[in-house]
Write a protein that holds these residues in place. Structure first.
Motif, PDB file in Angstrom:
ATOM      1  N   LYS A 194      -3.852  11.853  24.477  1.00 29.94           N
ATOM      2  CA  LYS A 194      -4.179  11.250  25.772  1.00 29.94           C
ATOM      3  C   LYS A 194      -4.694  12.279  26.770  1.00 29.94           C
ATOM      4  CE  LYS A 194      -2.158   7.511  27.068  1.00 29.94           C
ATOM      5  NZ  LYS A 194      -1.146   6.587  27.635  1.00 29.94           N
ATOM      6  N   TYR A 195      -4.715  13.548  26.368  1.00 26.88           N
ATOM      7  CA  TYR A 195      -5.018  14.631  27.313  1.00 26.88           C
ATOM      8  C   TYR A 195      -6.155  15.528  26.851  1.00 26.88           C
ATOM      9  CZ  TYR A 195      -0.554  13.604  29.539  1.00 26.88           C
ATOM     10  OH  TYR A 195       0.473  12.996  30.205  1.00 26.88           O
ATOM     11  N   LEU A 196      -6.991  15.039  25.924  1.00 26.71           N
ATOM     12  CA  LEU A 196      -7.990  15.947  25.353  1.00 26.71           C
ATOM     13  C   LEU A 196      -8.893  16.532  26.437  1.00 26.71           C
ATOM     14  CD1 LEU A 196      -8.837  13.979  22.104  1.00 26.71           C
ATOM     15  CD2 LEU A 196      -7.250  15.889  22.406  1.00 26.71           C
ATOM     16  N   TYR A 238      14.100  18.265  29.401  1.00 19.88           N
ATOM     17  CA  TYR A 238      13.364  17.048  29.759  1.00 19.88           C
ATOM     18  C   TYR A 238      12.317  17.353  30.824  1.00 19.88           C
ATOM     19  CZ  TYR A 238      12.470  12.402  31.546  1.00 19.88           C
ATOM     20  OH  TYR A 238      11.850  11.256  31.948  1.00 19.88           O
ATOM     21  N   PRO A 239      11.042  17.130  30.504  1.00 17.22           N
ATOM     22  CA  PRO A 239       9.971  17.332  31.494  1.00 17.22           C
ATOM     23  C   PRO A 239      10.121  16.305  32.614  1.00 17.22           C
ATOM     24  CG  PRO A 239       9.081  16.985  29.267  1.00 17.22           C
ATOM     25  CD  PRO A 239      10.517  16.606  29.226  1.00 17.22           C
ATOM     26  N   THR A 240      10.356  16.781  33.808  1.00 17.16           N
ATOM     27  CA  THR A 240      10.791  15.892  34.884  1.00 17.16           C
ATOM     28  C   THR A 240       9.719  15.702  35.947  1.00 17.16           C
ATOM     29  OG1 THR A 240      13.025  16.711  34.522  1.00 17.16           O
ATOM     30  CG2 THR A 240      12.625  15.508  36.573  1.00 17.16           C
ATOM     31  N   GLY A 241       9.308  14.459  36.110  1.00 22.07           N
ATOM     32  CA  GLY A 241       8.451  14.079  37.232  1.00 22.07           C
ATOM     33  C   GLY A 241       9.328  13.279  38.172  1.00 22.07           C
ATOM     34  N   GLY A 242       9.387  11.951  37.919  1.00 19.65           N
ATOM     35  CA  GLY A 242      10.294  11.099  38.673  1.00 19.65           C
ATOM     36  C   GLY A 242      11.727  11.153  38.151  1.00 19.65           C
ATOM     37  N   GLY A 243      11.892  11.636  36.936  1.00 15.02           N
ATOM     38  CA  GLY A 243      13.239  11.873  36.394  1.00 15.02           C
ATOM     39  C   GLY A 243      13.915  10.679  35.751  1.00 15.02           C
ATOM     40  N   VAL A 244      13.159   9.609  35.503  1.00 16.96           N
ATOM     41  CA  VAL A 244      13.786   8.381  35.002  1.00 16.96           C
ATOM     42  C   VAL A 244      14.516   8.600  33.671  1.00 16.96           C
ATOM     43  CG1 VAL A 244      13.418   5.958  34.401  1.00 16.96           C
ATOM     44  CG2 VAL A 244      11.984   7.042  36.104  1.00 16.96           C
ATOM     45  N   GLY A 245      13.909   9.376  32.793  1.00 18.25           N
ATOM     46  CA  GLY A 245      14.522   9.596  31.483  1.00 18.25           C
ATOM     47  C   GLY A 245      15.829  10.357  31.599  1.00 18.25           C
ATOM     48  N   MET A 246      15.840  11.366  32.441  1.00 16.82           N
ATOM     49  CA  MET A 246      17.076  12.143  32.602  1.00 16.82           C
ATOM     50  C   MET A 246      18.181  11.260  33.188  1.00 16.82           C
ATOM     51  SD  MET A 246      18.037  15.676  34.463  1.00 16.82           S
ATOM     52  CE  MET A 246      17.129  16.574  33.294  1.00 16.82           C
ATOM     53  N   ALA A 266      -0.344  16.202  33.905  1.00 15.77           N
ATOM     54  CA  ALA A 266      -0.518  15.193  34.956  1.00 15.77           C
ATOM     55  C   ALA A 266       0.772  14.446  35.304  1.00 15.77           C
ATOM     56  CB  ALA A 266      -1.600  14.203  34.523  1.00 15.77           C
ATOM     57  N   GLY A 267       1.614  14.200  34.305  1.00 15.89           N
ATOM     58  CA  GLY A 267       2.846  13.442  34.549  1.00 15.89           C
ATOM     59  C   GLY A 267       3.867  14.213  35.371  1.00 15.89           C
ATOM     60  N   LEU A 268       3.649  15.507  35.500  1.00 12.33           N
ATOM     61  CA  LEU A 268       4.590  16.318  36.288  1.00 12.33           C
ATOM     62  C   LEU A 268       4.078  16.539  37.709  1.00 12.33           C
ATOM     63  CD1 LEU A 268       5.673  18.937  33.577  1.00 12.33           C
ATOM     64  CD2 LEU A 268       6.641  16.698  34.109  1.00 12.33           C
ATOM     65  N   ARG A 269       2.959  15.895  38.027  1.00 12.43           N
ATOM     66  CA  ARG A 269       2.394  16.068  39.373  1.00 12.43           C
ATOM     67  C   ARG A 269       3.023  15.030  40.305  1.00 12.43           C
ATOM     68  NH1 ARG A 269      -3.936  15.873  40.503  1.00 12.43           N
ATOM     69  NH2 ARG A 269      -3.560  13.922  39.438  1.00 12.43           N
ATOM     70  N   ALA A 288       1.446  18.007  21.207  1.00  9.61           N
ATOM     71  CA  ALA A 288       2.240  17.433  22.299  1.00  9.61           C
ATOM     72  C   ALA A 288       1.443  17.307  23.588  1.00  9.61           C
ATOM     73  CB  ALA A 288       3.457  18.317  22.556  1.00  9.61           C
ATOM     74  N   ALA A 289       1.822  16.351  24.393  1.00  6.76           N
ATOM     75  CA  ALA A 289       1.319  16.284  25.767  1.00  6.76           C
ATOM     76  C   ALA A 289       1.742  17.572  26.475  1.00  6.76           C
ATOM     77  CB  ALA A 289       1.922  15.075  26.476  1.00  6.76           C
ATOM     78  N   PRO A 290       0.951  18.036  27.438  1.00  5.51           N
ATOM     79  CA  PRO A 290       1.339  19.260  28.145  1.00  5.51           C
ATOM     80  C   PRO A 290       2.753  19.179  28.744  1.00  5.51           C
ATOM     81  CG  PRO A 290      -0.866  18.562  28.812  1.00  5.51           C
ATOM     82  CD  PRO A 290      -0.344  17.496  27.909  1.00  5.51           C
ATOM     83  N   SER A 330       3.205   7.408  24.949  1.00  6.40           N
ATOM     84  CA  SER A 330       4.178   8.151  25.757  1.00  6.40           C
ATOM     85  C   SER A 330       5.483   7.369  25.882  1.00  6.40           C
ATOM     86  CB  SER A 330       3.641   8.481  27.154  1.00  6.40           C
ATOM     87  OG  SER A 330       3.987   7.465  28.082  1.00  6.40           O
ATOM     88  N   PHE A 331       6.507   8.085  26.328  1.00 11.49           N
ATOM     89  CA  PHE A 331       7.832   7.480  26.493  1.00 11.49           C
ATOM     90  C   PHE A 331       7.876   6.444  27.608  1.00 11.49           C
ATOM     91  CE2 PHE A 331       9.842  10.465  29.882  1.00 11.49           C
ATOM     92  CZ  PHE A 331       8.644  10.563  30.544  1.00 11.49           C
ATOM     93  N   LYS A 332       6.793   6.351  28.395  1.00 12.08           N
ATOM     94  CA  LYS A 332       6.749   5.346  29.461  1.00 12.08           C
ATOM     95  C   LYS A 332       6.828   3.931  28.890  1.00 12.08           C
ATOM     96  CE  LYS A 332       6.152   8.239  32.862  1.00 12.08           C
ATOM     97  NZ  LYS A 332       6.998   8.357  34.040  1.00 12.08           N
ATOM     98  N   THR A 338       7.336  14.252  25.563  1.00 10.22           N
ATOM     99  CA  THR A 338       7.291  12.935  26.192  1.00 10.22           C
ATOM    100  C   THR A 338       5.996  12.152  25.934  1.00 10.22           C
ATOM    101  OG1 THR A 338       6.698  14.197  28.147  1.00 10.22           O
ATOM    102  CG2 THR A 338       8.950  13.357  28.028  1.00 10.22           C
ATOM    103  N   GLY A 339       5.001  12.827  25.343  1.00 13.21           N
ATOM    104  CA  GLY A 339       3.752  12.091  25.116  1.00 13.21           C
ATOM    105  C   GLY A 339       2.873  12.775  24.093  1.00 13.21           C
ATOM    106  N   SER A 340       1.752  12.116  23.817  1.00 16.40           N
ATOM    107  CA  SER A 340       0.819  12.640  22.813  1.00 16.40           C
ATOM    108  C   SER A 340      -0.324  13.400  23.479  1.00 16.40           C
ATOM    109  CB  SER A 340       0.238  11.455  22.029  1.00 16.40           C
ATOM    110  OG  SER A 340      -0.891  11.883  21.305  1.00 16.40           O
TER     111      SER A 340
HETATM  112  C1  LIG Z   1       3.935  12.589  29.331  1.00 16.90           C
HETATM  113  C2  LIG Z   1       4.856  12.536  30.519  1.00 16.90           C
HETATM  114  N1  LIG Z   1       5.932  13.338  30.539  1.00 16.90           N
HETATM  115  C3  LIG Z   1       6.795  13.342  31.573  1.00 16.90           C
HETATM  116  C4  LIG Z   1       6.597  12.546  32.692  1.00 16.90           C
HETATM  117  C5  LIG Z   1       7.617  12.545  33.785  1.00 16.90           C
HETATM  118  O1  LIG Z   1       8.445  11.441  33.591  1.00 16.90           O
HETATM  119  P1  LIG Z   1       9.593  10.985  34.591  1.00 16.90           P
HETATM  120  O2  LIG Z   1       8.891  10.376  35.751  1.00 16.90           O
HETATM  121  O3  LIG Z   1      10.428  10.010  33.854  1.00 16.90           O
HETATM  122  O4  LIG Z   1      10.341  12.220  34.977  1.00 16.90           O
HETATM  123  C6  LIG Z   1       5.477  11.690  32.730  1.00 16.90           C
HETATM  124  C7  LIG Z   1       5.228  10.842  33.896  1.00 16.90           C
HETATM  125  O5  LIG Z   1       4.156  10.340  34.144  1.00 16.90           O
HETATM  126  C8  LIG Z   1       4.598  11.684  31.607  1.00 16.90           C
HETATM  127  O6  LIG Z   1       3.536  10.871  31.593  1.00 16.90           O
END
Ligand SMILES: Cc1ncc(COP(=O)(O)O)c(C=O)c1O
Ligand SMILES: [Zn+2]
Length: 420
Positions: A391-393, A244-252, A308-311, A355-357, A118-120, A386-388
């Motif tokens: 990791k989410y099978l 951009y799939p945004t959780g914490g938004g660091v990438g944006m 999960a990363g968007l939770r 792709a990751a969800p 993942s981009f993390k 943002t991910g593979s």
């Molecule tokens: C695959 C994936 N996409 C997107 C995000 C959200 O990333 P960000 O926190 O940079 O917005 C995460 C966060 O865990 C993630 O694992």
């Protein structure tokens, strides 16, 4: 490049980068790393990058001057999308290939190919590099899953302890990778926000340095390299839009910072892409705040999604994300889990990208923004995966079951045959 200072994004206060810092002591604002870009201007040009290492560390002039802790993160493929402008096929319909790769104006930036899938990896490579530089011995972070895995890997590579707090129902891959990378993992009966509280409560007593999302300045530095790559891989001409799939938004936040830096360096002009946040409908605090014209978000109650990363019920840097959406004349879009699942299968079956969800949610947002006319077919748009999916099978299979009530592969696999 030597860092000039750290700057608070709320009050503008300057802090020294000679020692580890978290957030602004006055107002808790997110700290940005500032360099003397004016003195770099003209001395380093895009052409100077050719032949450099194919990782995010190729942008050395705009990254901290420290010995990198690297596993080869960044410089991921920018794939021309075969199905960019088309509609998602209905159940069972043949997917359509309707454009050649040469003509594509939609691109998939495939971050699933990073170390730890993942981009993390980018943010943690930079954060752990600086932690090692400062001589820190113990790092801690709450995680929705992938950030924990990335922290654990880079901490292992640096010989630093990692203490990770994750919801107990994170994807299996995240739990297992943290275990194998040797991190100390605490599984929490709650969400990333509960995990964050636990880190905050214990860090002083335990001597942990907190590398939570946006509570240390270097994860943004790592993630901003996505912005440099978008520019470089598209010939130094930014696209019309970035989803951009945004959780914490660091990438944006990081990419927007990168665009400002590149303009200061004279690498690009004043143009900016429309920045699009996509979130899961079951946890969409930024979408709600954007639709309500707010400058900050509220804690989302009952957050639930298989992405999960968007939770992430409340982003620490929500004020920065909402400001970027506004400045860029962007948008915020919600995607339901069913839509995300269909998009995951679509990208896999049509593009060969599993792709990751969270990443597949970008395709849902693109389709919605095409349907409303926000994007036209000819607009150049970069969709972040943002991910593979690897990791989410478990999550994907469980989600398939809720939709179909049968195993996901039953349609294509003609039964199981015993040994002869
Ligand atoms: C695959 C994936 N996409 C997107 C995000 C959200 O990333 P960000 O926190 O940079 O917005 C995460 C966060 O865990 C993630 O694992
Ligand atoms: Zn401040």
């Amino acid at each position: 490049m030597r860092i000039s200072y750290l700057e608070c994004t709320r009050c503008g206060e300057h802090l020294s980068a000679d020692r580890p810092q978290n957030v602004c002591p006055k107002d808790g604002g997110v700290l940005f790393v500032r360099y003397d870009l004016a003195s770099l201007k003209g001395k380093v040009r895009p052409a100077d990058l050719s032949g450099r290492v194919a990782s995010m560390w190729r942008y050395a002039e705009v990254l901290p001057d420290a010995d990198p802790v690297t596993l080869g993160e960044g410089f991921t493929p920018m794939l021309p999308s075969l199905c960019g402008g088309g509609a998602l096929p209905r159940n069972g319909a043949e997917p359509r290939h309707h454009t050649s790769r040469e003509l594509a104006n939609v691109f998939i930036k495939d971050e699933g190919l990073n170390p730890t899938g993942s981009f993390k990896a980018r943010g943690m490579s930079a954060a752990v590099t600086m932690a090692k530089h400062y001589g820190l011995k113990k790092l801690a972070a709450p995680s929705a899953g992938n950030a924990g895995g990335a922290l654990a890997a880079y901490a292992a590579a640096a010989g630093i302890e990692a203490h990770i707090f994750m919801p107990k129902d994170v994807p299996l891959a995240n739990r297992m990778e943290c275990d194998y990378y040797g991190a100390r993992v605490t599984l929490v009966d709650g969400l990333i926000s509960d995990c964050g509280r636990m880190v905050a409560e214990r860090k002083d007593k335990e001597g942990w340095f907190d590398v939570s999302t946006l509570k240390e300045p270097f994860r943004v530095e790592g993630k901003k390299t996505m912005g440099y790559e978008v520019a470089e891989q598209l010939g130094w001409k930014l696209p019309h839009g970035i989803i951009y799939p945004t959780g914490g938004g660091v990438g944006m936040i990081g990419m927007w910072k990168a665009f400002d830096e590149m303009e200061e360096l004279g690498w690009i002009g004043r143009e900016r892409p429309k920045m699009i946040t996509v979130q899961a409908a079951g946890c969409a605090p930024i979408v709600k705040a954007w639709e309500g014209g707010k400058s900050a978000s509220e804690m989302w109650a009952g957050a639930a999604t298989f992405a999960a990363g968007l939770r992430v019920p409340k982003a620490y840097g929500d004020y920065l994300i909402l400001e970027i959406l506004k400045k860029s004349q962007g948008a915020a879009v919600a995607a339901s889990d069913d839509e995300i699942l269909a998009a995951t299968r679509h990208w896999a079956s049509v593009e060969g990208v599993f792709a990751a969800p969270e990443g597949a949610a970008s395709l849902v947002a693109y389709q919605k923004l095409r349907a409303t006319g926000f994007f036209r077919a000819e607009d150049k748009v970069v969709l972040f995966n943002t991910g593979s999916a690897y990791k989410y099978l478990d999550m994907i299979e469980a989600q398939e079951r809720t939709v179909r009530l049968e195993p996901p592969t039953a349609g294509n696999i003609g039964g199981i045959i015993g040994p002869y």
